[in-house]
Design a protein around this motif. Sequence first.
Motif, PDB file in Angstrom:
ATOM      1  N   HIS A   1       0.827  -1.203   0.000  1.00 22.14           N
ATOM      2  CA  HIS A   1       0.000   0.000   0.000  1.00 22.14           C
ATOM      3  C   HIS A   1       0.866   1.260   0.000  1.00 22.14           C
ATOM      4  O   HIS A   1       1.916   1.300   0.644  1.00 22.14           O
ATOM      5  CB  HIS A   1      -0.941   0.001   1.204  1.00 22.14           C
ATOM      6  CG  HIS A   1      -1.892  -1.160   1.194  1.00 22.14           C
ATOM      7  ND1 HIS A   1      -2.918  -1.246   0.305  1.00 22.14           N
ATOM      8  CD2 HIS A   1      -1.943  -2.284   1.954  1.00 22.14           C
ATOM      9  CE1 HIS A   1      -3.588  -2.370   0.519  1.00 22.14           C
ATOM     10  NE2 HIS A   1      -3.001  -3.036   1.508  1.00 22.14           N
ATOM     11  N   PRO A   2       0.402   2.300  -0.704  1.00 20.00           N
ATOM     12  CA  PRO A   2       1.156   3.554  -0.714  1.00 20.00           C
ATOM     13  C   PRO A   2       1.099   4.219   0.658  1.00 20.00           C
ATOM     14  O   PRO A   2       0.256   3.867   1.493  1.00 20.00           O
ATOM     15  CB  PRO A   2       0.427   4.400  -1.768  1.00 20.00           C
ATOM     16  CG  PRO A   2      -0.924   3.816  -1.877  1.00 20.00           C
ATOM     17  CD  PRO A   2      -0.795   2.363  -1.527  1.00 20.00           C
ATOM     18  N   PRO A   3       1.984   5.165   0.908  1.00 19.63           N
ATOM     19  CA  PRO A   3       1.956   5.883   2.189  1.00 19.63           C
ATOM     20  C   PRO A   3       0.596   6.557   2.401  1.00 19.63           C
ATOM     21  O   PRO A   3      -0.116   6.881   1.442  1.00 19.63           O
ATOM     22  CB  PRO A   3       3.066   6.931   2.040  1.00 19.63           C
ATOM     23  CG  PRO A   3       3.964   6.396   0.980  1.00 19.63           C
ATOM     24  CD  PRO A   3       3.083   5.611   0.056  1.00 19.63           C
ATOM     25  N   LYS A   4       0.245   6.750   3.665  1.00 14.91           N
ATOM     26  CA  LYS A   4      -1.040   7.386   4.013  1.00 14.91           C
ATOM     27  C   LYS A   4      -1.169   8.739   3.324  1.00 14.91           C
ATOM     28  O   LYS A   4      -0.231   9.521   3.289  1.00 14.91           O
ATOM     29  CB  LYS A   4      -1.135   7.574   5.515  1.00 14.91           C
ATOM     30  CG  LYS A   4      -1.359   6.286   6.267  1.00 14.91           C
ATOM     31  CD  LYS A   4      -2.569   6.444   7.154  1.00 14.91           C
ATOM     32  CE  LYS A   4      -2.707   5.227   8.029  1.00 14.91           C
ATOM     33  NZ  LYS A   4      -3.672   4.307   7.540  1.00 14.91           N
ATOM     34  N   GLY A   5      -2.364   8.987   2.787  1.00 16.36           N
ATOM     35  CA  GLY A   5      -2.665  10.263   2.173  1.00 16.36           C
ATOM     36  C   GLY A   5      -2.246  10.403   0.721  1.00 16.36           C
ATOM     37  O   GLY A   5      -2.509  11.426   0.101  1.00 16.36           O
ATOM     38  N   VAL A   6      -1.597   9.385   0.153  1.00 14.27           N
ATOM     39  CA  VAL A   6      -1.140   9.454  -1.234  1.00 14.27           C
ATOM     40  C   VAL A   6      -2.200   8.817  -2.130  1.00 14.27           C
ATOM     41  O   VAL A   6      -2.604   7.680  -1.923  1.00 14.27           O
ATOM     42  CB  VAL A   6       0.214   8.732  -1.422  1.00 14.27           C
ATOM     43  CG1 VAL A   6       0.633   8.762  -2.878  1.00 14.27           C
ATOM     44  CG2 VAL A   6       1.274   9.347  -0.546  1.00 14.27           C
ATOM     45  N   ASP A   7      -2.646   9.570  -3.114  1.00  9.59           N
ATOM     46  CA  ASP A   7      -3.587   9.062  -4.108  1.00  9.59           C
ATOM     47  C   ASP A   7      -2.798   8.745  -5.366  1.00  9.59           C
ATOM     48  O   ASP A   7      -2.418   9.650  -6.116  1.00  9.59           O
ATOM     49  CB  ASP A   7      -4.674  10.105  -4.388  1.00  9.59           C
ATOM     50  CG  ASP A   7      -5.688   9.646  -5.419  1.00  9.59           C
ATOM     51  OD1 ASP A   7      -5.641   8.462  -5.823  1.00  9.59           O
ATOM     52  OD2 ASP A   7      -6.528  10.471  -5.813  1.00  9.59           O
ATOM     53  N   VAL A   8      -2.541   7.456  -5.593  1.00  8.04           N
ATOM     54  CA  VAL A   8      -1.704   7.061  -6.723  1.00  8.04           C
ATOM     55  C   VAL A   8      -2.414   7.218  -8.065  1.00  8.04           C
ATOM     56  O   VAL A   8      -1.784   7.105  -9.112  1.00  8.04           O
ATOM     57  CB  VAL A   8      -1.171   5.613  -6.575  1.00  8.04           C
ATOM     58  CG1 VAL A   8      -0.223   5.507  -5.401  1.00  8.04           C
ATOM     59  CG2 VAL A   8      -2.301   4.619  -6.446  1.00  8.04           C
ATOM     60  N   THR A   9      -3.711   7.483  -8.050  1.00  3.81           N
ATOM     61  CA  THR A   9      -4.435   7.704  -9.297  1.00  3.81           C
ATOM     62  C   THR A   9      -4.385   9.170  -9.733  1.00  3.81           C
ATOM     63  O   THR A   9      -4.791   9.504 -10.830  1.00  3.81           O
ATOM     64  CB  THR A   9      -5.911   7.266  -9.173  1.00  3.81           C
ATOM     65  OG1 THR A   9      -6.551   8.051  -8.166  1.00  3.81           O
ATOM     66  CG2 THR A   9      -6.003   5.795  -8.818  1.00  3.81           C
ATOM     67  N   ASP A  10      -3.872  10.039  -8.874  1.00  6.40           N
ATOM     68  CA  ASP A  10      -3.758  11.461  -9.175  1.00  6.40           C
ATOM     69  C   ASP A  10      -2.281  11.806  -9.325  1.00  6.40           C
ATOM     70  O   ASP A  10      -1.504  11.712  -8.370  1.00  6.40           O
ATOM     71  CB  ASP A  10      -4.399  12.281  -8.045  1.00  6.40           C
ATOM     72  CG  ASP A  10      -4.270  13.777  -8.241  1.00  6.40           C
ATOM     73  OD1 ASP A  10      -4.242  14.227  -9.405  1.00  6.40           O
ATOM     74  OD2 ASP A  10      -4.195  14.497  -7.226  1.00  6.40           O
ATOM     75  N   MET A  11      -1.880  12.208 -10.535  1.00  9.09           N
ATOM     76  CA  MET A  11      -0.464  12.467 -10.814  1.00  9.09           C
ATOM     77  C   MET A  11       0.114  13.572  -9.934  1.00  9.09           C
ATOM     78  O   MET A  11       1.274  13.482  -9.523  1.00  9.09           O
ATOM     79  CB  MET A  11      -0.261  12.820 -12.290  1.00  9.09           C
ATOM     80  CG  MET A  11      -0.427  11.639 -13.226  1.00  9.09           C
ATOM     81  SD  MET A  11       0.718  10.301 -12.870  1.00  9.09           S
ATOM     82  CE  MET A  11       2.181  10.939 -13.633  1.00  9.09           C
ATOM     83  N   GLU A  12      -0.661  14.597  -9.632  1.00  7.25           N
ATOM     84  CA  GLU A  12      -0.154  15.676  -8.770  1.00  7.25           C
ATOM     85  C   GLU A  12       0.112  15.165  -7.363  1.00  7.25           C
ATOM     86  O   GLU A  12       1.140  15.480  -6.764  1.00  7.25           O
ATOM     87  CB  GLU A  12      -1.135  16.847  -8.753  1.00  7.25           C
ATOM     88  CG  GLU A  12      -1.140  17.654 -10.021  1.00  7.25           C
ATOM     89  CD  GLU A  12      -2.064  18.859  -9.950  1.00  7.25           C
ATOM     90  OE1 GLU A  12      -2.290  19.382  -8.838  1.00  7.25           O
ATOM     91  OE2 GLU A  12      -2.559  19.264 -11.011  1.00  7.25           O
ATOM     92  N   SER A  13      -0.827  14.387  -6.829  1.00  2.00           N
ATOM     93  CA  SER A  13      -0.651  13.814  -5.492  1.00  2.00           C
ATOM     94  C   SER A  13       0.563  12.890  -5.471  1.00  2.00           C
ATOM     95  O   SER A  13       1.367  12.925  -4.546  1.00  2.00           O
ATOM     96  CB  SER A  13      -1.903  13.043  -5.072  1.00  2.00           C
ATOM     97  OG  SER A  13      -1.681  12.327  -3.884  1.00  2.00           O
ATOM     98  N   LEU A  14       0.667  12.089  -6.505  1.00  2.00           N
ATOM     99  CA  LEU A  14       1.783  11.141  -6.591  1.00  2.00           C
ATOM    100  C   LEU A  14       3.116  11.875  -6.685  1.00  2.00           C
ATOM    101  O   LEU A  14       4.051  11.578  -5.936  1.00  2.00           O
ATOM    102  CB  LEU A  14       1.579  10.231  -7.804  1.00  2.00           C
ATOM    103  CG  LEU A  14       2.525   9.053  -7.949  1.00  2.00           C
ATOM    104  CD1 LEU A  14       2.443   8.129  -6.749  1.00  2.00           C
ATOM    105  CD2 LEU A  14       2.196   8.285  -9.217  1.00  2.00           C
ATOM    106  N   ALA A  15       3.197  12.845  -7.565  1.00  2.00           N
ATOM    107  CA  ALA A  15       4.446  13.587  -7.755  1.00  2.00           C
ATOM    108  C   ALA A  15       4.853  14.339  -6.488  1.00  2.00           C
ATOM    109  O   ALA A  15       6.032  14.381  -6.135  1.00  2.00           O
ATOM    110  CB  ALA A  15       4.315  14.565  -8.923  1.00  2.00           C
TER     111      ALA A  15
END
Length: 134
Positions: free
Chosen positions: A30-44
């Motif tokens: 699972h990604p770190p808490k609060g990270v939305d991997v479907t949103d490029m801005e959030s991911l970056a």
Amino acid sequence: MKTILAVLVGIFLGSLVNMGIVTLGGELVHPPKGVDVTDMESLASSMHLFEPRHYLFPFLAHALGTLVGAFVAGKIAATGLYRPSLFIGGFFLLGGIASSVILPAPAWFITLDLVLAYIPMSWLGFWLSNKLTK
């Protein structure tokens, strides 16, 4: 015509494998808490929160997607033609370069990914397709 078909099918199946592994990886690590991997801005903006374990499945997706695509292209193309398989590696390598520009991943991952996941895997896919044909 057979060579073009080999490349198109290789890209399609390699992409399916890539996306399947990325999806599976997100379920297992699972990604770190609060990270939305479907949103490029959030991911970056959150890449600094990722640990080495978060990079395992992206690397496997890139390497195995390229391997499968190159293998399939090698099987479909005329015997002994390595160009379709290496074209698959180059195609996915361009995607990897684009990804490394868009997402600020650590230098160790970018280096590992670009050096090992594409051209070597496309050559291995070609070699396996010829080895298993004989």
